[in-house]
Scaffold this motif. Structure first.
Motif, PDB file in Angstrom:
ATOM      1  N   GLN A   1      14.191  -5.708  -7.513  1.00  0.00           N
ATOM      2  CA  GLN A   1      14.460  -6.439  -6.267  1.00  0.00           C
ATOM      3  C   GLN A   1      13.251  -6.414  -5.344  1.00  0.00           C
ATOM      4  O   GLN A   1      13.181  -7.202  -4.403  1.00  0.00           O
ATOM      5  CB  GLN A   1      15.665  -5.824  -5.549  1.00  0.00           C
ATOM      6  N   ALA A   2      12.322  -5.508  -5.621  1.00  0.00           N
ATOM      7  CA  ALA A   2      11.039  -5.449  -4.918  1.00  0.00           C
ATOM      8  C   ALA A   2       9.963  -5.220  -5.975  1.00  0.00           C
ATOM      9  O   ALA A   2      10.037  -4.239  -6.723  1.00  0.00           O
ATOM     10  CB  ALA A   2      11.013  -4.322  -3.891  1.00  0.00           C
ATOM     11  N   ARG A   3       9.006  -6.121  -6.054  1.00  0.00           N
ATOM     12  CA  ARG A   3       7.974  -5.996  -7.087  1.00  0.00           C
ATOM     13  C   ARG A   3       6.978  -4.897  -6.770  1.00  0.00           C
ATOM     14  O   ARG A   3       6.281  -4.405  -7.653  1.00  0.00           O
ATOM     15  CB  ARG A   3       7.250  -7.336  -7.268  1.00  0.00           C
ATOM     16  N   ALA A   4       6.892  -4.509  -5.502  1.00  0.00           N
ATOM     17  CA  ALA A   4       6.048  -3.392  -5.074  1.00  0.00           C
ATOM     18  C   ALA A   4       6.641  -2.848  -3.781  1.00  0.00           C
ATOM     19  O   ALA A   4       7.338  -3.564  -3.050  1.00  0.00           O
ATOM     20  CB  ALA A   4       4.604  -3.842  -4.852  1.00  0.00           C
ATOM     21  N   ILE A   5       6.394  -1.569  -3.512  1.00  0.00           N
ATOM     22  CA  ILE A   5       6.849  -0.961  -2.263  1.00  0.00           C
ATOM     23  C   ILE A   5       5.689  -0.222  -1.620  1.00  0.00           C
ATOM     24  O   ILE A   5       4.754   0.227  -2.293  1.00  0.00           O
ATOM     25  CB  ILE A   5       8.057  -0.022  -2.474  1.00  0.00           C
TER      26      ILE A   5
END
Length: 283
Positions: A143-147
């Motif tokens: 749901q998030a490709r990077a954080i």
């Protein structure tokens, strides 16, 4: 499209991020934000930065949806509110952002600050790790490709690097000619964390600066273009904000090179910010 808008940095998890982003802080929700983001996308921007607390995610999402540009060609960042650090709150905030943006995923999700806005410099080490643990789940669930994080100093960033299961991909900090946060930026870069520059024009404070005019004139560019190119040549990703079509377009014209000698002079400049007001962790 100017080449600078198609060039990328590679984050520490291997995904690419466009080298220049379009910032939307202080752009009000509604027609103003919708038009600004629409103009930015038309000008060639493929990286859009927003946040839940900006209150404009719905307009940002609508502009993206109506642009006709495939979602896979865009890089969208939003942020967890600074005061939200409990598990339930983090999940709720993230889902609200996805709903506002009308997207199944974001490309980058950031902790907006390591402390509530009213408490700059207060340590929230344990609480940040709780938030980070939940964000790692968004990453694992695609749901998030990077954080990553924002406004984190070297201590707060080290806390996540040392104790989290996943290293932050980004630290987004205030960064402009005269205020480059050498300790915080240096620590991030030494740990393979990309530094993003918000307020790369000092929220407009650099634009009429007489000390920068000779440098801009030398390269035949505006002070804004000089300031953005300076950020790029320091290996940092600028997030200029603009609402007029002319300024949005001008901020993409960055295909020139500042000499090493001039970069050294610019890196030695004092802070030109009109009020010099920064959080106490900026250093």
């Amino acid at each position: 499209m100017m080449s600078i808008l198609t060039e990328t940095y590679t984050l520490n998890n291997g995904i690419n991020i466009p080298q220049v982003g379009f910032g939307t802080w202080q752009i009000p929700n509604g027609d103003v934000a919708y038009r600004a983001v629409s103009e930015a996308l038309a000008a060639g921007y493929r990286h859009i930065d927003t946040a839940l607390v900006y209150g404009n995610e719905k307009s940002v999402g609508r502009a993206i949806a109506n642009s006709g540009i495939p979602r896979s060609e865009l890089f969208v960042t939003t942020k967890l509110p600074a005061q939200t650090k409990d598990r339930v709150g983090v999940v709720d905030a993230f889902n609200r952002s996805l709903d506002n943006l009308d997207m199944p995923y974001v490309d980058l999700y950031l902790i907006h600050a390591p402390w509530p806005w009213s408490m700059p410099g207060v340590r929230y080490d344990k609480q940040n790790l709780v938030a980070w643990d939940m964000m790692q789940r968004f990453y694992d669930d695609h749901q998030a490709r990077a954080i990553g994080v924002s406004n984190f100093d070297d201590h707060d960033l080290a806390n996540i690097i040392d104790h989290g299961d996943l290293k932050p991909a980004v630290d987004q900090i205030q960064y402009y000619i005269g205020a480059t946060e050498p300790i915080n930026a240096g620590f991030a870069q030494n740990n393979d964390v990309l530094v993003e520059a918000y307020s790369p024009l000092a929220t407009g404070g650099l634009l009429d600066n007489a000390d920068l005019r000779p440098f801009a004139d030398k390269y035949g560019v505006s002070i804004a273009q000089l300031a953005l190119r300076f950020v790029l040549q320091n290996g940092v990703l600028p997030l200029p904000k603009a609402t007029s079509a002319a300024h949005i377009q001008a901020n993409t014209q960055l295909d020139f090179e500042i000499s090493a000698d001039d970069m050294a002079k610019l890196n030695a400049m004092p802070d030109f910010s009109p009020d010099g007001a920064h959080n106490k962790t900026q250093r």
